[in-house]
Design an enzyme around this catalytic site. Sequence first.
Site, PDB file in Angstrom:
ATOM      1  N   SER A  77       0.832  -1.195   0.000  1.00 46.29           N
ATOM      2  CA  SER A  77       0.000   0.000   0.000  1.00 46.29           C
ATOM      3  C   SER A  77       0.869   1.248   0.000  1.00 46.29           C
ATOM      4  O   SER A  77       1.960   1.264   0.588  1.00 46.29           O
ATOM      5  CB  SER A  77      -0.866  -0.027   1.266  1.00 46.29           C
ATOM      6  OG  SER A  77      -1.476   1.220   1.467  1.00 46.29           O
ATOM      7  N   TYR A 123      -2.212  -1.228  10.819  1.00 51.07           N
ATOM      8  CA  TYR A 123      -2.422  -1.743   9.462  1.00 51.07           C
ATOM      9  C   TYR A 123      -1.224  -1.387   8.577  1.00 51.07           C
ATOM     10  O   TYR A 123      -0.614  -2.244   7.931  1.00 51.07           O
ATOM     11  CB  TYR A 123      -3.722  -1.177   8.846  1.00 51.07           C
ATOM     12  CG  TYR A 123      -3.771  -1.425   7.351  1.00 51.07           C
ATOM     13  CD1 TYR A 123      -3.999  -2.714   6.852  1.00 51.07           C
ATOM     14  CD2 TYR A 123      -3.525  -0.396   6.431  1.00 51.07           C
ATOM     15  CE1 TYR A 123      -3.982  -2.951   5.481  1.00 51.07           C
ATOM     16  CE2 TYR A 123      -3.514  -0.626   5.076  1.00 51.07           C
ATOM     17  CZ  TYR A 123      -3.741  -1.905   4.598  1.00 51.07           C
ATOM     18  OH  TYR A 123      -3.715  -2.138   3.249  1.00 51.07           O
ATOM     19  N   LYS A 154       1.881  -3.771   6.764  1.00 48.45           N
ATOM     20  CA  LYS A 154       2.287  -3.803   5.342  1.00 48.45           C
ATOM     21  C   LYS A 154       3.786  -3.517   5.235  1.00 48.45           C
ATOM     22  O   LYS A 154       4.503  -4.171   4.471  1.00 48.45           O
ATOM     23  CB  LYS A 154       1.496  -2.752   4.542  1.00 48.45           C
ATOM     24  CG  LYS A 154       0.035  -3.104   4.368  1.00 48.45           C
ATOM     25  CD  LYS A 154      -0.149  -4.207   3.348  1.00 48.45           C
ATOM     26  CE  LYS A 154      -1.481  -4.894   3.472  1.00 48.45           C
ATOM     27  NZ  LYS A 154      -1.654  -6.058   2.628  1.00 48.45           N
ATOM     28  N   PHE A 165      -2.335   2.711  -4.642  1.00 47.35           N
ATOM     29  CA  PHE A 165      -2.787   3.994  -4.121  1.00 47.35           C
ATOM     30  C   PHE A 165      -4.250   3.821  -3.656  1.00 47.35           C
ATOM     31  O   PHE A 165      -4.494   2.996  -2.800  1.00 47.35           O
ATOM     32  CB  PHE A 165      -2.454   5.120  -5.116  1.00 47.35           C
ATOM     33  CG  PHE A 165      -0.985   5.494  -4.939  1.00 47.35           C
ATOM     34  CD1 PHE A 165       0.029   4.591  -5.270  1.00 47.35           C
ATOM     35  CD2 PHE A 165      -0.608   6.675  -4.349  1.00 47.35           C
ATOM     36  CE1 PHE A 165       1.380   4.877  -5.022  1.00 47.35           C
ATOM     37  CE2 PHE A 165       0.738   6.986  -4.106  1.00 47.35           C
ATOM     38  CZ  PHE A 165       1.724   6.082  -4.438  1.00 47.35           C
TER      39      PHE A 165
HETATM   40  P1  NAD Z   1     -10.863  -7.318   0.857  1.00 47.79           P
HETATM   41  O1  NAD Z   1     -11.085  -7.355   2.321  1.00 47.79           O
HETATM   42  O2  NAD Z   1     -12.020  -7.055  -0.018  1.00 47.79           O
HETATM   43  O3  NAD Z   1     -10.177  -8.690   0.382  1.00 47.79           O
HETATM   44  C1  NAD Z   1      -9.331  -9.425   1.199  1.00 47.79           C
HETATM   45  C2  NAD Z   1      -9.792 -10.883   1.171  1.00 47.79           C
HETATM   46  O4  NAD Z   1      -8.926 -11.656   1.986  1.00 47.79           O
HETATM   47  C3  NAD Z   1     -11.214 -11.064   1.714  1.00 47.79           C
HETATM   48  O5  NAD Z   1     -11.972 -11.826   0.798  1.00 47.79           O
HETATM   49  C4  NAD Z   1     -11.006 -11.821   3.028  1.00 47.79           C
HETATM   50  O6  NAD Z   1     -12.069 -12.713   3.300  1.00 47.79           O
HETATM   51  C5  NAD Z   1      -9.697 -12.547   2.782  1.00 47.79           C
HETATM   52  N1  NAD Z   1      -8.912 -12.841   3.985  1.00 47.79           N
HETATM   53  C6  NAD Z   1      -8.614 -12.011   5.015  1.00 47.79           C
HETATM   54  N2  NAD Z   1      -7.824 -12.637   5.914  1.00 47.79           N
HETATM   55  C7  NAD Z   1      -7.608 -13.890   5.432  1.00 47.79           C
HETATM   56  C8  NAD Z   1      -6.877 -15.008   5.886  1.00 47.79           C
HETATM   57  N3  NAD Z   1      -6.204 -14.960   7.046  1.00 47.79           N
HETATM   58  N4  NAD Z   1      -6.881 -16.134   5.149  1.00 47.79           N
HETATM   59  C9  NAD Z   1      -7.566 -16.203   3.976  1.00 47.79           C
HETATM   60  N5  NAD Z   1      -8.282 -15.161   3.500  1.00 47.79           N
HETATM   61  C10 NAD Z   1      -8.300 -14.024   4.199  1.00 47.79           C
HETATM   62  O7  NAD Z   1      -9.697  -6.254   0.586  1.00 47.79           O
HETATM   63  P2  NAD Z   1      -9.181  -5.639  -0.784  1.00 47.79           P
HETATM   64  O8  NAD Z   1      -9.578  -4.203  -0.814  1.00 47.79           O
HETATM   65  O9  NAD Z   1      -9.547  -6.509  -1.908  1.00 47.79           O
HETATM   66  O10 NAD Z   1      -7.620  -5.659  -0.510  1.00 47.79           O
HETATM   67  C11 NAD Z   1      -6.811  -6.731  -0.943  1.00 47.79           C
HETATM   68  C12 NAD Z   1      -5.390  -6.484  -0.457  1.00 47.79           C
HETATM   69  O11 NAD Z   1      -4.917  -5.244  -0.960  1.00 47.79           O
HETATM   70  C13 NAD Z   1      -5.242  -6.416   1.060  1.00 47.79           C
HETATM   71  O12 NAD Z   1      -4.036  -7.050   1.432  1.00 47.79           O
HETATM   72  C14 NAD Z   1      -5.148  -4.928   1.328  1.00 47.79           C
HETATM   73  O13 NAD Z   1      -4.418  -4.641   2.508  1.00 47.79           O
HETATM   74  C15 NAD Z   1      -4.416  -4.441   0.099  1.00 47.79           C
HETATM   75  N6  NAD Z   1      -4.687  -3.033  -0.196  1.00 47.79           N
HETATM   76  C16 NAD Z   1      -5.975  -2.615  -0.311  1.00 47.79           C
HETATM   77  C17 NAD Z   1      -6.237  -1.270  -0.559  1.00 47.79           C
HETATM   78  C18 NAD Z   1      -7.659  -0.774  -0.621  1.00 47.79           C
HETATM   79  O14 NAD Z   1      -7.874   0.421  -0.423  1.00 47.79           O
HETATM   80  N7  NAD Z   1      -8.658  -1.591  -0.908  1.00 47.79           N
HETATM   81  C19 NAD Z   1      -5.180  -0.366  -0.715  1.00 47.79           C
HETATM   82  C20 NAD Z   1      -3.872  -0.836  -0.612  1.00 47.79           C
HETATM   83  C21 NAD Z   1      -3.644  -2.178  -0.352  1.00 47.79           C
HETATM   84  C1  WQD Z   2      -9.722   9.414   1.101  1.00 48.13           C
HETATM   85  C2  WQD Z   2      -9.996  10.890   1.382  1.00 48.13           C
HETATM   86  C3  WQD Z   2     -10.317  11.355   3.720  1.00 48.13           C
HETATM   87  C4  WQD Z   2     -14.040   9.067   4.123  1.00 48.13           C
HETATM   88  C5  WQD Z   2      -6.964   4.406   3.170  1.00 48.13           C
HETATM   89  C6  WQD Z   2      -5.861   3.690   3.885  1.00 48.13           C
HETATM   90  C7  WQD Z   2      -4.799   3.266   2.896  1.00 48.13           C
HETATM   91  C8  WQD Z   2      -5.401   2.467   1.738  1.00 48.13           C
HETATM   92  C9  WQD Z   2      -6.567   3.171   1.130  1.00 48.13           C
HETATM   93  C10 WQD Z   2      -5.279   0.126   2.222  1.00 48.13           C
HETATM   94  C11 WQD Z   2      -9.256  11.418   2.622  1.00 48.13           C
HETATM   95  C12 WQD Z   2     -11.584  11.638   2.941  1.00 48.13           C
HETATM   96  C13 WQD Z   2     -12.891   9.673   3.644  1.00 48.13           C
HETATM   97  C14 WQD Z   2     -15.139   9.896   4.507  1.00 48.13           C
HETATM   98  C15 WQD Z   2     -13.852  11.834   3.862  1.00 48.13           C
HETATM   99  N1  WQD Z   2      -5.924   1.210   2.173  1.00 48.13           N
HETATM  100  N2  WQD Z   2     -12.805  11.024   3.503  1.00 48.13           N
HETATM  101  N3  WQD Z   2     -14.989  11.252   4.351  1.00 48.13           N
HETATM  102  O1  WQD Z   2      -7.318   7.454   3.922  1.00 48.13           O
HETATM  103  O2  WQD Z   2      -6.375   7.809   1.593  1.00 48.13           O
HETATM  104  O3  WQD Z   2      -6.429   5.547   2.533  1.00 48.13           O
HETATM  105  O4  WQD Z   2      -7.500   3.536   2.156  1.00 48.13           O
HETATM  106  O5  WQD Z   2      -4.110  -0.016   2.081  1.00 48.13           O
HETATM  107  O6  WQD Z   2      -3.876   2.515   3.602  1.00 48.13           O
HETATM  108  O7  WQD Z   2      -5.292   4.561   4.841  1.00 48.13           O
HETATM  109  O8  WQD Z   2      -8.551   6.605   1.860  1.00 48.13           O
HETATM  110  O9  WQD Z   2     -10.912   6.579   1.154  1.00 48.13           O
HETATM  111  O10 WQD Z   2     -10.382   6.602   3.626  1.00 48.13           O
HETATM  112  O11 WQD Z   2      -9.965   8.655   2.275  1.00 48.13           O
HETATM  113  O12 WQD Z   2     -13.783  13.062   3.765  1.00 48.13           O
HETATM  114  O13 WQD Z   2     -16.169   9.421   4.980  1.00 48.13           O
HETATM  115  O14 WQD Z   2     -11.391  11.047   1.671  1.00 48.13           O
HETATM  116  O15 WQD Z   2     -10.133  12.296   4.749  1.00 48.13           O
HETATM  117  O16 WQD Z   2      -8.904  12.752   2.361  1.00 48.13           O
HETATM  118  P1  WQD Z   2      -7.138   6.968   2.552  1.00 48.13           P
HETATM  119  P2  WQD Z   2     -10.031   7.030   2.250  1.00 48.13           P
END
Ligand code: NAD
Ligand code: WQD
Length: 339
Positions: free
Chosen positions: A125, A150, A154, A179
Site C-alpha cells: 500500500s 495496518y 504492510k 494507491f
Molecule cells: P478485501 O477485504 O475485499 O479482500 C481481502 C480478502 O482476503 C477477503 O476476501 C477476506 O475474506 C480474505 N482474507 C482475510 N484474511 C484472510 C486469511 N487470514 N486467510 C484467507 N483469506 C483471508 O480487501 P481488498 O480491498 O480486496 O484488498 C486486498 C489487499 O490489498 C489487502 O491485502 C489490502 O491490505 C491491500 N490493499 C488494499 C487497498 C484498498 O484500499 N482496498 C489499498 C492498498 C492495499
Molecule cells: C480518502 C480521502 C479522507 C471518508 C486508506 C488507507 C490506505 C489504503 C486506502 C489500504 C481522505 C476523505 C474519507 C469519509 C472523507 N488502504 N474522507 N470522508 O485514507 O487515503 O487511505 O485507504 O491499504 O492505507 O489509509 O482513503 O478513502 O479513507 O480517504 O472526507 O467518509 O477522503 O479524509 O482525504 P485513505 P479514504
Amino acid sequence: MKKILVTGGMGYIGSHTCVQMIEAGFTPIILDNLANSKPEVLLRIARLSGHKPMFYEGDVRDRRLLDQIFSEHQIESVIHFAGLKAVGESVLKPFEYYDNNVYGSLVLADVMRQSGVKSLIFSSSATVYGEPETMPIDESFTTGAVTNPYGRSKYMVEECLRDIQQAAPDLSIALLRYFNPVGAHPSGLIGEDPQGIPNNLMPFIAQVAVGRRESLSIFGDDYLTADGTGVRDYIHVMDLADGHIATLKAVAQTAGLHIFNLGTGKGSSVLEMVKAFEEACGHPIPYQICPRRGGDISECWAATDKAAQLLGWKASRSIEQMSADTWHWQSKNPNGYEQ
Ligand code: NAD
Ligand code: WQD
C-alpha cells in the site's frame, strides 16, 4: 494453463483480478476464509469470465491447507491479497492485524519455499510511504513512517520479503504499492461491498447516493490543497487488476525484488470526487464539513514512470469512469452481495 494461487481472491481487488486473469489466459485458484467476502462472488466471477475458479475456503495461516494446495497443483506464482485492511480497526485490534497480515505472509512464504514455488506478488500500500514532503511519490522514497498497525503490518511484510528474497536470490518477489483503489467491473456484477459503515470515501459516497446513508462527512476543508479537502490518487480497480496481469507477464518469472507503485499519477480532492459522483448518479450528494480525521495526510499521488517502463502498464480510466462504474454496481446491488 498457468495456475496462479490467489489468496484473498474473493475480496474486492482479488475478484476483479481473477476475472482479468481468466481473460488473459491464466487459471486462478482461490484461497479465502471469507472473513470479508461472500460465497456469491465465485458465481459472479464465473458468470463474467465463463470459468468458475477452484475455491479453497480456508485460512492463509493454515500450513496444512497450503501444503495440500501446492501438492495438488503446479502453481506458477502466488498473488497474496489476503489480509485485514481497516485502518481504524487495526488500532483497536493490533494483534489480529499482525497475526493475519504479518504471520499469514510468513506462513505463506515458508510453505512456498518448502514447495519450491518461487514467485510471489504481494499487495502492499502507498501507506508505507507515510507523508512525504514532495509529490509525486516514487518507489525510491523512504518507507516506514507509518501511523497505524495496518500500515505497519504492510511495511513489516515488505521488509520481511526483502530479507527473504536477499537470502534466496532465485526468488521473484513483487511488492505492489496500491494507491486508492475504487470503482467496479463495468458489468456492475462485482464491486466493493464493505461490511458495516464504510471507512473509505468512495463506498461511503456510493451508499449516500443510493439512500443507505443520509450524508457524507468530509474530513477537513483546511488542508493546503486547491479546495482545502484531502487529495488522493484514485485508481480504477480494473486498471489495478490489469497491473497484476502486467506484473505476472513482465517480472513474475524474473528473479529479484520488484517494487512498483500502482496509481494513476493524478491527485483528486474529496470535493472533486463528490462532483464526479453527482454527475454519474444524476443527483446531489448531501455532505457536511467535519473536523480532520486523525492520521490523515493532506495529499498523495504516485510517480508512474517505473511501472510504465518496466511493466508496460499505465492506468487509463478517469474519475468519471470510476464514479460511473461504482454507481452502476451500487445501484444494481444496493445491499452489496446480500440481496
Ligand atoms: P478485501 O477485504 O475485499 O479482500 C481481502 C480478502 O482476503 C477477503 O476476501 C477476506 O475474506 C480474505 N482474507 C482475510 N484474511 C484472510 C486469511 N487470514 N486467510 C484467507 N483469506 C483471508 O480487501 P481488498 O480491498 O480486496 O484488498 C486486498 C489487499 O490489498 C489487502 O491485502 C489490502 O491490505 C491491500 N490493499 C488494499 C487497498 C484498498 O484500499 N482496498 C489499498 C492498498 C492495499
Ligand atoms: C480518502 C480521502 C479522507 C471518508 C486508506 C488507507 C490506505 C489504503 C486506502 C489500504 C481522505 C476523505 C474519507 C469519509 C472523507 N488502504 N474522507 N470522508 O485514507 O487515503 O487511505 O485507504 O491499504 O492505507 O489509509 O482513503 O478513502 O479513507 O480517504 O472526507 O467518509 O477522503 O479524509 O482525504 P485513505 P479514504
